[in-house]
Structures are given as C-alpha cells and as structure tokens.
Design an enzyme around this catalytic site. Structure first.
Site, PDB file in Angstrom:
ATOM      1  N   GLU A 143       0.831  -1.207   0.000  1.00 60.28           N
ATOM      2  CA  GLU A 143       0.000   0.000   0.000  1.00 60.28           C
ATOM      3  C   GLU A 143       0.867   1.259   0.000  1.00 60.28           C
ATOM      4  O   GLU A 143       0.620   2.199  -0.751  1.00 60.28           O
ATOM      5  CB  GLU A 143      -0.915  -0.033   1.233  1.00 60.28           C
ATOM      6  CG  GLU A 143      -2.052   0.957   1.156  1.00 60.28           C
ATOM      7  CD  GLU A 143      -3.116   0.688   2.214  1.00 60.28           C
ATOM      8  OE1 GLU A 143      -3.728  -0.391   2.181  1.00 60.28           O
ATOM      9  OE2 GLU A 143      -3.325   1.561   3.065  1.00 60.28           O
ATOM     10  N   ARG A 163      -4.685  33.643 -16.041  1.00 61.96           N
ATOM     11  CA  ARG A 163      -5.245  34.608 -15.102  1.00 61.96           C
ATOM     12  C   ARG A 163      -4.385  35.876 -15.079  1.00 61.96           C
ATOM     13  O   ARG A 163      -3.183  35.805 -14.818  1.00 61.96           O
ATOM     14  CB  ARG A 163      -5.292  33.968 -13.694  1.00 61.96           C
ATOM     15  CG  ARG A 163      -5.617  34.917 -12.562  1.00 61.96           C
ATOM     16  CD  ARG A 163      -7.075  35.287 -12.516  1.00 61.96           C
ATOM     17  NE  ARG A 163      -7.396  36.005 -11.294  1.00 61.96           N
ATOM     18  CZ  ARG A 163      -8.489  36.755 -11.161  1.00 61.96           C
ATOM     19  NH1 ARG A 163      -9.356  36.845 -12.158  1.00 61.96           N
ATOM     20  NH2 ARG A 163      -8.720  37.379 -10.031  1.00 61.96           N
ATOM     21  N   GLN A 190       7.002  36.229  -9.298  1.00 57.59           N
ATOM     22  CA  GLN A 190       7.795  35.161  -8.691  1.00 57.59           C
ATOM     23  C   GLN A 190       7.096  34.541  -7.486  1.00 57.59           C
ATOM     24  O   GLN A 190       7.289  33.357  -7.183  1.00 57.59           O
ATOM     25  CB  GLN A 190       9.171  35.690  -8.275  1.00 57.59           C
ATOM     26  CG  GLN A 190      10.074  35.960  -9.475  1.00 57.59           C
ATOM     27  CD  GLN A 190      11.482  36.311  -9.070  1.00 57.59           C
ATOM     28  OE1 GLN A 190      11.734  36.722  -7.941  1.00 57.59           O
ATOM     29  NE2 GLN A 190      12.416  36.153  -9.987  1.00 57.59           N
TER      30      GLN A 190
END
Lengths: 89, 386
Positions: free
Chosen positions: B244, B270, B281
């Site tokens: 797992e 955007r 940045q």
C-alpha cells in the site's frame, strides 16, 4: 557458536537497544512477548540484529510466537540455523 | 541508471489515462457533494481490469508487477478526478486482494481471487480499532477457537469500503499474550451472521469512498476462513502495508500531476495588474516548488516499487515514498488553493477538493509520525523504551 554464547549476545542487545540498559532482571528465560519487551517494533530490531550479527536471515512469515518466547528459545533457533562455518567474526 | 518506461508500460499509461478522462469524471462533483460512491464508475474500472492490476492472469487479474501497477495507478490518478474512487479501488486491491493472492490457500484463491480481481466483489481490510490506530497491533478484537472454526468479536474503525464490501479481511488476536505474533487474519464474507457495517462516516476528504465501522458480534467463521496460519496476521498486514505504501500513493502522484497542469494553466491565463499572475515570482516559485515535490516524491515511490518488483522490498523505501507523496500532496494542494485565489475555495472548480483528499493521506496507511519513526529506526536510532 553455542546457544549460551548466542543468548549472551542477544541479552546484551535487548538490554542495550530495547531496554536502554534497564534490563537488569532480564534472563534467558524471561517471557519476551508476554511482558511486551518484544512488540511489533522491537521484534524487527531483534530480527535485524540477528541477521547482521550472526548472518542468519529469519523470515517473519515463517516464524511463530514460540520462536520468540524467550532469549533461550531465540538462541536455539539461531544456533540451529548457523552455517557450519559459524558466525561472522 | 535507466529511468525510462517500456513501450508496454507507456501504452498502459496512455490507455488508462484516456479511459479515465473519458469515463470517470462526469459525476464527480455531484457525488462529492452527496457523498455517493460511484458504483457505475467502479464497474467501468473493473471492466478495464483496474480491480486486479497485480493479481495473476490465471486468477483474473492483469498480472502486472509492482512498478507497472504503480504506473497504472498514476495514470488513473491523473485522469480521474474522483479521489475517493481511486482510494477505494486501491484499498480493495492492496489491503484485501493482494493478501489473498499472497497468503491464501488454493481454496481461498479459488473462491475469492477471481471475484476480487474482476471487481464483482469489493474487498475491505479491517484492522484499525478505536484504541489501536498507530499502535495497530494493540487489538482488542479476539478470535477464539470453537469447534471446527473461530468466533470473532470486536469493533473495527475506519474500514474503507465497509458499506459496499462483500469480503472483509479481519484482523483479530488469537493469542493476546503473544502480542504481534498472536494476531491472525480471517476472510469474512458480508452475509456472515454477527457481522455488521456501521453508518458511512462523513469524512473531510475522500467523500465518495464509503468508510464505516465494522462490528463483529460472536461472528462464527469456519477454520477455512483463516488466512495464512494462526499468528501470521501481523506479518500479513505488514506485507500489505508495504504494498500500500509503495503503490497506492502512485494514484496521488497522478493527482499531483493534474493539479500542477491546472495550476500552470491558471497562472498563465489569469491576469492581474495587466500581466499573467505566473509572471510574479511569488506565484511562479510556488509552482516550481510544486514541481519539485512531485518529482522528488515520484522518484522515491518508484524506487520503493522497483525494490519490491526486484524481490527485495524495504520498509524504509516504502515509508520514505508514502511520507513524501502524502506530504507533497498536502503542501502542493495548499499552494494550488492560494494561487487560484477565490476560485480555489469554490467546490465547483475542484481545486479545494485536492486539499480535502490530501489531508487523510498523512494519516491512513500509517501516519506521517509513524513513517518518520520507521525511518529513524532504519537509521539505527534507538526506540522508545516499552
């Protein structure tokens, strides 16, 4: 290596690494599982130590509780699996 | 060192990615809101072979090795927006089907494996209890021998798939005095008298994965229900956790990849103050960190899978992988929400769902704290005194 010597090394390891030096009462016949000294973490430390110190690889899947009942029992198991050439120096 | 995939693995990845994008996303938002398991989506995944990725072909699975299984799950995670479905599928595979494959008797494999691999039966794993979480082997559930079988009693918590599972891998102590080596594993079918699943839990994330408690009240099973030998339950569970921690989290690598793609697209399109926000940045460096986390986690995960596929799995590698992926997912999901701003917290956009799905990942399959403990032990640091 005879089982007594193996048991001595195992006892020192368990006292030092698992019981942090508080294992003054620890003997070859102390019930390790029943007293919770070997839990799911420390059990693997012992298996790992046996592999490194004695060159004996123990497969967990093949092991039963009886094999880890006490230091004396573990020492007998390890002793029976040691190659004829003996443990690593 | 060769990091390339084989043509077969590339084909597998591309095929699952395409399948997931075309078939699994139509109702994710609605089912997330209503906390509904995707039965139809499960069937589609099962039909595609995803319920039995690493189960041998002769038992109805795809017979993939560990690396290819993880790569397949990464493709699924990238293409499928339903994190709960991926989680349910992985839990079914690694915590139930794989243990049956690895430790089952010929009769048990005959009865269960093809049904699990085909997805006809959903599997679940029941080990956690209210007082046995990280200390997973401090079980109170007991199985006592009676006649030619066992009687199991106890209460299990956080059983993934419990509300829909047909088969439960139940861990109970047969010899409490033997601690870890006194735990046994049992295959218990859903219609066994005395077994009852509780009400589905309302979790923060993974809302489409049905999770509940499981109650075993003098639940009588035949001796043939024992998986492996008596006392081997701890070893079986540890093995399934290795699978797992190595493979399951590949699904979240895929989700991280998708999240990164969406975040980069958003940062390019955007515009604020006349420029794409990605030219700042403060945004672009966050995205660089997201990429760094993804790639570092991916290397660790495939290293763990490579070790397993090569026949020498290590607990250290699996813990490093699980820790890296799960914590990367939380950190990068927070970054994604921040970069998306207001839309990042709108449910219909899907960005906040990453964060909700990421949160449980640092808890299930062993908490981050337990992974660090395992890593520390592997480095030789002394354990806490019992």
């Amino acid at each position: 290596m005879d089982p007594t010597a193996i048991a001595g090394k195992l006892r020192d390891f368990i006292d030092r690494e698992i019981l942090e030096g508080q294992g003054g009462d620890l003997t070859a016949d102390t019930r390790l599982l029943e007293l919770g000294i070997l839990d799911s973490f420390s059990l693997f430390l012992v298996i790992d130590y046996i592999g490194k110190e004695f060159g004996v690889r123990l497969e967990l899947e093949a092991l039963a509780a009886e094999d880890f009942a006490s230091i004396a029992v573990i020492a007998r198991t390890v002793g029976s699996k040691l190659a004829p050439s003996g443990p690593r120096p | 060192m060769d990091y390339s995939w084989t043509p077969e693995q590339d084909e597998l990845y591309a095929g699952i990615l395409r399948f997931a994008r075309e078939n699994l996303n139509a109702t994710t938002l609605e089912r997330d809101r209503t906390r509904r398991f995707g039965e139809e989506e499960w069937k589609k995944c099962a039909g595609f072979g995803l319920a039995g990725l690493c189960i041998p072909r002769e038992s109805g699975g795809l017979g993939l090795d560990c690396l290819s299984t993880a790569r397949a799950l990464e493709a699924l995670g990238r293409g499928c927006s339903d994190g709960g479905l991926g989680f349910s599928l992985s839990a079914h595979l690694f915590a139930c089907a794989v243990p049956v494959h690895l430790h089952g008797s010929p009769d048990q494999k005959e009865r269960y494996l093809a049904r699990l691999a085909s997805g006809e039966w959903i599997g679940a794993n029941a080990i956690t209890e209210s007082e046995a979480g990280s200390d997973a082997f401090a079980l109170k559930a007991r199985a006592r021998k009676e006649g030619d079988g066992y009687v199991i009693s106890g209460e299990k918590s956080f059983v993934t798939n419990a509300p829909v599972a047909r088969l439960f891998l139940v861990y109970a102590s047969t010899a409490p005095e033997n601690g870890f080596l006194g735990i046994s594993a049992f295959l218990v079918e859903r219609d066994t008298p005395g077994l009852k699943a509780g009400r589905p839990m309302e979790t923060t994330g993974l809302t489409t994965s049905p999770i509940s408690s499981l109650y075993l009240d003098d639940c009588r099973v035949p001796a043939s229900a024992l998986l492996g030998r008596e006392g081997a339950g701890g070893s079986i569970f540890k093995d399934s956790m290795g699978w797992e921690r190595s493979c399951l989290f590949a699904f979240w690598l895929g989700a991280l990849e998708r999240q990164l793609e969406e975040t980069v697209d958003h940062a390019k399109s955007r515009r604020q103050f006349g420029h794409p926000i990605g030219s700042n940045q403060a945004v672009s460096h966050r995205i660089a960190d997201m990429k760094l986390r993804l790639e570092a986690a991916r290397l660790l995960l495939y290293r763990a899978c490579w070790e397993r596929a090569a026949g020498h799995p290590s607990e250290l590698a699996a813990s490093l992988a699980k820790l890296a992926v799960s914590e990367a997912f939380v950190a990068s999901s927070l970054d994604a929400v921040q970069i998306f701003g207001g839309s990042g917290v709108m449910q219909e956009i899907g960005i906040e769902r990453y964060l909700r799905d990421a949160l449980p990942g640092t808890i299930y399959s062993g908490t981050s704290e337990m992974q660090r403990e395992l890593i520390a032990r592997a480095l030789g640091l002394p354990p806490r005194r019992p």
